[in-house]
Design a protein around this motif. Sequence first.
Motif: not given
Length: 227
Positions: A59-60, A63-66, A161-166
């Motif tokens: 989902t990207g 971590p604090a949200e997950a 998160r960054h890896s999801f976007a890239c």
Amino acid sequence: MKDAKRSGYIDQVPEFPKLKGKNKVVAPPIRYISPADQMRIIEKIPQKHRPIFLFMMATGCRPAEARALRKSDIRGDGKIWFEVAFGRGEELKTVKQAKSGYFPITEEVQQIFDQQPRNLTQWMFPNPTTGKPYTKNINRIWNKACDDAGVKRINLYNATRHSFACQMLNNGTDKGLVSRLLRHSDPRMIERYAEYEEDPLRAAVEKVRRVDFTNKMQTNNTGDKNE
């Protein structure tokens, strides 16, 4: 500084110094890893802890949200609403309205949800060891798995998160769509992620090539010889 003010650690955000001359703020480079490296690391994480890491990769989300995701945030309309997150002091706080938004429940995400035990806790991903939400110690689990997998350490935020976007950008996904999925408050933030690998760049150029240059050059060469 803004986060510190919201969390109550400081009363006021200090004025940012005005830059003069050639001085400028240089944003740190975006670090990310491939899906293959992500899976190498996942294999070294104890199976009971894997779901939350797989969810962040799928989902990207932050971590604090997950860690703060509640079952009530999973709506019947096929959407996940990220409305709360854990703050710096591990307090549960409401996500700023500009960033609050939904993520569609994909088949991959649904499979992760289906593996979660049916219990009475309100949390979607409670730590199976404590029964409570994961704390920042989740980073220790990740770092150990990186070491065990022989992958150079990369912090959890970048690795998910960054890896999801890239990864999505490298697969040709429109920047605007990626920005929507990341729930950016400022659409311009996606420009920081625009670091493409060589193959996607080449493929993008190939898509817009309008002339078969090989045949064109052969025709020109033949014409030159006839002259």
